[in-house]
Design an enzyme around this catalytic site. Sequence first.
Site, PDB file in Angstrom:
ATOM      1  N   ALA A  91       0.847  -1.193   0.000  1.00 49.14           N
ATOM      2  CA  ALA A  91       0.000   0.000   0.000  1.00 49.14           C
ATOM      3  C   ALA A  91       0.882   1.242   0.000  1.00 49.14           C
ATOM      4  O   ALA A  91       1.748   1.382   0.857  1.00 49.14           O
ATOM      5  CB  ALA A  91      -0.921   0.010   1.221  1.00 49.14           C
ATOM      6  N   CYS A  92       0.654   2.128  -0.969  1.00 49.74           N
ATOM      7  CA  CYS A  92       1.392   3.388  -1.029  1.00 49.74           C
ATOM      8  C   CYS A  92       0.407   4.542  -0.808  1.00 49.74           C
ATOM      9  O   CYS A  92      -0.807   4.335  -0.846  1.00 49.74           O
ATOM     10  CB  CYS A  92       2.140   3.527  -2.350  1.00 49.74           C
ATOM     11  SG  CYS A  92       1.095   3.725  -3.805  1.00 49.74           S
ATOM     12  N   PRO A  93       0.908   5.746  -0.586  1.00 54.78           N
ATOM     13  CA  PRO A  93       0.010   6.868  -0.276  1.00 54.78           C
ATOM     14  C   PRO A  93      -1.089   7.117  -1.310  1.00 54.78           C
ATOM     15  O   PRO A  93      -2.218   7.401  -0.944  1.00 54.78           O
ATOM     16  CB  PRO A  93       0.948   8.071  -0.170  1.00 54.78           C
ATOM     17  CG  PRO A  93       2.246   7.477   0.276  1.00 54.78           C
ATOM     18  CD  PRO A  93       2.317   6.143  -0.440  1.00 54.78           C
TER      19      PRO A  93
END
Length: 103
Positions: free
Chosen positions: A8-10
């Site tokens: 999960a990335c921003p």
Amino acid sequence: MKIVAVCACPTGVAHTYMAKSSLEQAALKLGHEIKVEAQGALGIENEITMDEVKEADVVILAIEVGIAKMDRFENKPTVKVAIQSAVKSPETLLKKIEEKLQG
């Protein structure tokens, strides 16, 4: 080694899927089983089940943001890494985890 991982990335787009793909390819090359869940702009994709968590030897969290359903991984060996580590050097990451679990 049986692995479950969450990426999960921003923004929940590019790096999430790049990390997912990199971990899957590295695990395959090294002879490990892996299931990678992506959490991002489209919600949870390829969701990890409780049975898969129970069977896993390790949980990899390649995350830069908080994730949903984190409680699934309580009492499991967990490695949290920057998402860039999963993108740029997934084989090195998996080899280090393997050494740590065997040691």
